[in-house]
Design an enzyme around this catalytic site. Sequence first.
Site, PDB file in Angstrom:
ATOM      1  N   ASP A   1      -2.926  -4.274  -8.520  1.00  0.00           N
ATOM      2  CA  ASP A   1      -4.291  -3.758  -8.663  1.00  0.00           C
ATOM      3  C   ASP A   1      -5.156  -4.633  -9.558  1.00  0.00           C
ATOM      4  O   ASP A   1      -5.363  -4.317 -10.735  1.00  0.00           O
ATOM      5  CB  ASP A   1      -4.237  -2.353  -9.270  1.00  0.00           C
ATOM      6  CG  ASP A   1      -3.390  -1.401  -8.436  1.00  0.00           C
ATOM      7  OD1 ASP A   1      -3.087  -1.726  -7.266  1.00  0.00           O
ATOM      8  OD2 ASP A   1      -3.035  -0.336  -8.957  1.00  0.00           O
TER       9      ASP A   1
ATOM     10  N   ASP B   1       3.964   1.604  -1.879  1.00  0.00           N
ATOM     11  CA  ASP B   1       3.364   1.538  -3.208  1.00  0.00           C
ATOM     12  C   ASP B   1       4.362   2.006  -4.279  1.00  0.00           C
ATOM     13  O   ASP B   1       5.396   2.592  -3.976  1.00  0.00           O
ATOM     14  CB  ASP B   1       2.115   2.418  -3.212  1.00  0.00           C
ATOM     15  CG  ASP B   1       1.115   1.985  -4.284  1.00  0.00           C
ATOM     16  OD1 ASP B   1       1.327   0.948  -4.926  1.00  0.00           O
ATOM     17  OD2 ASP B   1       0.104   2.702  -4.449  1.00  0.00           O
TER      18      ASP B   1
ATOM     19  N   GLU C   1       7.555   1.553  -9.978  1.00  0.00           N
ATOM     20  CA  GLU C   1       7.707   1.104 -11.366  1.00  0.00           C
ATOM     21  C   GLU C   1       7.608   2.239 -12.396  1.00  0.00           C
ATOM     22  O   GLU C   1       7.630   1.975 -13.586  1.00  0.00           O
ATOM     23  CB  GLU C   1       6.678   0.013 -11.686  1.00  0.00           C
ATOM     24  CG  GLU C   1       5.223   0.405 -11.574  1.00  0.00           C
ATOM     25  CD  GLU C   1       4.751   0.568 -10.142  1.00  0.00           C
ATOM     26  OE1 GLU C   1       4.770  -0.411  -9.414  1.00  0.00           O
ATOM     27  OE2 GLU C   1       4.371   1.690  -9.768  1.00  0.00           O
TER      28      GLU C   1
END
Lengths: 668, 668
Positions: free
Chosen positions: A465, A398, A401
Site C-alpha cells: 500500500d 491480501d 502479516e
Amino acid sequence: MISFSKQNGKLSVFYNQLKILEHSEICPLVTLKEGKESVDMYRGNYFIEDETLSTLSLGSYLLSESYSEGRGVSTLTFSAQGLAFSIELSEREGRLHLCFSSLPKPYNRLVLRLFATEDEYVWGCGEQFSHFNLRGKNFPLWTQEQGVGRNKQTEITQIADRLDRAGGDYHTTFYPQPTFVSSRRYFVHADTYGYANFDFSLPTCHQLEFWDVPATLTLSVKPSLLEVVQDISLLLGRQQILPPWVYDGIILGMQGGTSTCLKKLEVMQSSCVKVAGLWIQDWEGERYTSFGKRLRWNWQWDDELYPGLDTEIVRLKQQGVRVLGYINPYVLADHPLYEEALRLDLLGKRCDGSVYLVDFGEFDAAIVDFTKAEAVAWYKRVITDELIGFGLCGWMADFGEYLPTDVVLANQRPAMLEHNAWPGYWAKVNKDAIQESGKSDEILFFMRAGSQQSLASCQMMWAGDQNVDWSEDDGLPSVITSALSLAMSGMGLHHSDIGGYTTLYGMKRSKELLIRWAEQAAFTALMRTHEGNRPKDNWQFDSDQETIAAIKRMTDIHVYLKPYLMHLVAQNAQQGRPVIRPLFLHYEQERFFGVKDSYLLGRDLLVAPVLEEGSNSVVVTLPDDVWVHLFTKVEYQGGTHCIDAPLLCPAVFYRKESDFASLFASLQ
Amino acid sequence: MISFSKQNGKLSVFYNQLKILEHSEICPLVTLKEGKESVDMYRGNYFIEDETLSTLSLGSYLLSESYSEGRGVSTLTFSAQGLAFSIELSEREGRLHLCFSSLPKPYNRLVLRLFATEDEYVWGCGEQFSHFNLRGKNFPLWTQEQGVGRNKQTEITQIADRLDRAGGDYHTTFYPQPTFVSSRRYFVHADTYGYANFDFSLPTCHQLEFWDVPATLTLSVKPSLLEVVQDISLLLGRQQILPPWVYDGIILGMQGGTSTCLKKLEVMQSSCVKVAGLWIQDWEGERYTSFGKRLRWNWQWDDELYPGLDTEIVRLKQQGVRVLGYINPYVLADHPLYEEALRLDLLGKRCDGSVYLVDFGEFDAAIVDFTKAEAVAWYKRVITDELIGFGLCGWMADFGEYLPTDVVLANQRPAMLEHNAWPGYWAKVNKDAIQESGKSDEILFFMRAGSQQSLASCQMMWAGDQNVDWSEDDGLPSVITSALSLAMSGMGLHHSDIGGYTTLYGMKRSKELLIRWAEQAAFTALMRTHEGNRPKDNWQFDSDQETIAAIKRMTDIHVYLKPYLMHLVAQNAQQGRPVIRPLFLHYEQERFFGVKDSYLLGRDLLVAPVLEEGSNSVVVTLPDDVWVHLFTKVEYQGGTHCIDAPLLCPAVFYRKESDFASLFASLQ
C-alpha cells in the site's frame, strides 16, 4: 572448502577462500542474551520491545574436526562460565551449512557476528522499501503493516503515528526474509521464522540476533553476484511462469457494481486500451468505515452489488477480458463462512478457548488456522468453489502479516514463531488450490505479505500500500527499492498498484503521479491499477481523456514487449534471474551498488523512471555498453547523462547488442 | 505404499494400489541368463547377436520387510539351484525404487518380468521412429545410426542393406532410453547404460533384459498420464528455455562458401522471408566422398571456403541473422586438432595403445575420450575458442552414437557400458561449454543422438537423417512419431530437417515434400532446413519463387505464434510438459492411445499434417472440445472429420477455450 586460521588469538573461518567468521575473546562470534519481549499490536502495526535481563559473551573456543561417511564436519564450541554453545559447519551441495546446539538456560537470544569489511554492501532481507543497500542500519525482521509514510521525519508519518499509530518506519515491511547478499559475493540465509534483528551498522561484522535458534544458517559463495542471487532461489524455490494472458493488456482496478464496472471497461475499450483484466476487489460486497471503503470479508459473490456477474464473467472472458477478485485469510464475524468455520472448529483461538477476533478497524474477523490440515483443506475449497468456481481468473490474496502473537493455534506452536511463517502458509494455500484445480496456467494471484516460502509458493508479489505520493519511503520511488530488495532475496516477480493506494490525511493522487506510475509499471511484468482506499479523492485512469490516452500508450508498449517479458519471466522461473534487476547484477561495479532509482528490466532494458513531481528529466548513469533510447532511438555510451523525459517518454534504454534489439528498435 | 498379496502360489506386488509385479514358479519374475554377445559395426550400423549358453529361472522366493531410520525396505530374494538374486523395494520421493543384488556367476543377463495387462499400451523408450505404441514388439536399446528406410519390407531398406549394410530396422535409433510409460499410468526407468531389450510383445508381462544390472529401477504412479510424463523429467532433468531469437524466423541450412550463402540469404530476404539464422555446416571446410558431400572434421573456420565470414558474422548478427555451424565429437586424422589431441593424449585407444581411428566412410577420425577430464576440458575449449569465439550462435552437435565397443577408454570402463552413455556426455560437453562462456541465453545447439542424460543436458533434439520421402518409418511421418516418443520419455524439445536429409539410391526430394514438411515444421518449436547429403538432387527452399513464397508463409505463421511457442517452451522447462504432445495427454481416452499422425502443440493447437504424397485432405479425430480451424476459422466439434488441406493450408485447429484464442483468431 572450509578452512581455519589462527593468528594473534583470533580464529578465522573461511569458506571457499572467503573469510566469513572471526572470533576473538574481545570480539566473540557468539553472545547469548536473556530477553523479555513486549509485543503490542494495533491493526497490523507492531510495537516490539525487548528488555535485556542478562548477556553472556562466549570468549573461549574449541575446534574439532571429524569425518564420517565421506563428509567432514567441523565443530566450534564456544564457552564461558561453564556454559557452552556449539556450531557444526559442514558443506553440502556447494554451500556451507551451520547447525547450532540449543541455547543453555536462561538464555533465549542468539547473537552471531559474521565477519564483514568496512567497504561491504548488503542487500536483501526480503522487501525493503526505504533502503536498498542495508549497510549502516539495523533491520528487525517481522512481518507487519508497512506503515503510512515510513519515515519519522515526514509529516505524513507523524500524523499517521499520532492519529492511528500507523506511521511505520524505514524497516517496517509486509515481507521480511532472513536472507541477505553481500558485495563480497555470498549470501546468508537463516532457516527460522522467529523474530530477528539483522544489524548491518557495525564496521567489522554483521550482527544477527535470533529469538529462535535457526535450524540452519546457509552460506553460499559464487563467482558473481548474479550467480549468488540465482543460488538463493535454487535453495529456497523458484517462481512459476505467469499465465500468458497477463501480458495482453492492463488489469484495471475497479469497484462499485456490475454496471459501473462495465461502463468503465467500455470507456477504456472505446479508446482502444488493451484490457487484460478487471480487478474487482468488492466482488464479495462492501462496507464503509472511517478509513474509507472496505470489503465484506465473506468470500462469496455478492449478487446484489454485482447482479449478472456470473454470466458477464463468461462473456468477458470470451472477449479476452478476465475478471479478478479478492480474498484474504480472515473470515468476517457473523457471516456464513465464519459460521461454517466456527462449526468445523477451523479458527484460531484465545487461550480461554474462544475464537480469536482481530480488530481490522471498525470490524472484526477471525483467523483461519492454517496449522490445521482440515482448515487448509477447507480454505482451499473456499477458493476452488467460491472464486475459481465462480469464474474468477485471479485475485489479490491480501494480508497474511497480522497473526497476533497471543493466538492459540492447532499445532500448539507459539504464535511468536508462526507469525513470520504465516504469509508463506497463505501463499501455499492459494498456490495449491489453483494447482489442484488444474488451472496453474490460467490463474493469477498476487500478495503483499511474504516469507522465505513465498519464493516457491507465491505467484506474484505486489508492493503493498504505497501512499499516493512521490515520497522516497512510501511513494512511487519505494516500489523500485522494494522490487530490487526482493530480487536480491531470490524473489523475481513484483509489481505495484499503479498510482499507489493510501489516500489519507489530505493526500490525493495527482494526474501526473498516476501517469508517471503507469510509465514505470509498463516496464515490469504486470500492469495493474488501484483506485485507492478513497477513490473519489484520487485521479483515476478514466478521469480525463488525456489520462486514458496515457494509459493506452503505456499499455501498448507493455503489450508490445510481451515476447521479451515472457522470456524474462521464463528466465526467472528456470534460472532464478529476477525480472527487475539491480544494474550491478550485470555490471558488477561499486558505483552501481547503491543505485535504486534505475534498474534493469532483464538483461537488456535499462529503466530510469521520473520519480520527482514536476520533473521532466532524469540523471542516469549508464553502464559501459552502447545504449539506445527506446523512444528517441538516440545512442548513448556508458557514463552519466541528463535525459529529457517529458510525459509518456520515460528514460528507457535498450542494449544495442541485445538479442531483442530488433524488437526494441521497431517500437514506434 | 508398497504392498504384497499371496494367492494360489502367486505373489503380487502393488505400488500405490497398482499391481506392478507378479511372481509364480511357472512364470517367475526373475530369470538369469548366460550370454555371449557378438558385436559387428559398420559405419554406425550395429549388428549385435547374443548366444544363450544357459538359463536359470528363479522359482522360489522369500519376502522380508525391515524398517530403519523411518524408512521401510522390503527385500524379495529369488532362488533356484542354490543360487540367489535379491531385489530391495523402497519408496523415496513418491516413487518406488528397486535395487538389485549382483548376478551370481556365470550369469550376465538379468531378465525381469513386470506385470502387464493385455489391453495396456506402452510408449517411450527414447526416440522411436516407426512405432509410437510399443506394445507387441521387442525394442533393443542401443544407440546407433537410425538406418536408411528402417523397414525390411521396403525396397530402399533392402538396397541400403545390400549396398551399405545401412538399412536399419523398426527399432534402430540414435536415441534409445530405458524408460517407458504405460497406459496404466506409471513409468519405469532403469538406471543403466548397458545393452537392453525391452520386450512388450508378451500378453501378461513386460520382459526387460539387461546386460548390465541397473543401479536402480524406478517406478512412478500418478493420477494422469500427463503427470506421469512430468515426473520423468522431474527425476531425470528438465530442458532449458531456448534463446529468444530462434522464434524470429527460419534457420536456413546452406553451404558452399561466403558469397553463395550471402546470395541465398539475399534471395530469401528480398522475398521478405524472416530469416533467424544461416546454418552453415561446412564452415570448417568440405570433402567429397561417394556418399556425397562431407565435412572436414577439424573444427576451425575454413577461411578459403568462407573468406570474410569473420566480419560477415558480425554484420549479419546486427541484422538479426545468426550464423550457426557444425561440430561432432571426432577429430579428423592428420589435421591440427587431431595432432593437438594426440600430443595431449586425449583420444580413445586400441588395446595395443595406438589411437583408435573410426571409419566414417572413406575417411578416418579419432574419438575424443570424454571419460578423461582433460579431454572434456580441451573440447570445451575448442567449442569456446573456435565456435563461440568465432561468433557462431549455434551449431549442430552431430553424432555421439558410434562409440566402438572395443575402444579403450581412460576411465577403464568397458566400452560396451559407455556406448549408450556417450551421447549424454557429448551433450553435456556442449551445454557446459556454453554455460561456462555465459552465453546460455544466446546459443542454440541441437543433437540427434541421445540418452537419459539428454533430458538435463541437451538443448534441442533433431530427428536425425530422414529419407527425403513420405515413408512411414523414415520419411516425413516418422518425425512426428519420434517427437511423440521423446515426449513420452521426458524430452520435450524436438524438430527435424525440413525436407529430410538422406538422398541416396535414386531418392530425390520433391517440391511437394519440402512444402508439406515446412507446413509441419511451422508447428514445432524450431524451423530449420537441410539441403540433404546430395543437394543437387533435391528440391530446395530457393528452387523456385512458389517455394520461396511457401517458406515465407509458413515462417510468418511460426513467427506469429512466438508468444505461444515461448509459453510452451517455458512450460516444458518448468513443468515438464512437452511442446509436442500426444492427444491423450489432455484427452486420456483409449481411442487416442495409438495416434501418431496428429498431435497437440501445447494444450491448444491440434496439428494434423498432410503426410501422404498427392493428398489434399486429412482425416482427423478431434477430441471432445470445440476446435476452430486456424486458417478457415470454421468450428468443429469432437469426432472424426475429413478436412481439406490444400498446400499452405494444413489442418491445424485451436481450442476455442484457449487462453491464446485471440492470438489464433487473428492469424490471417
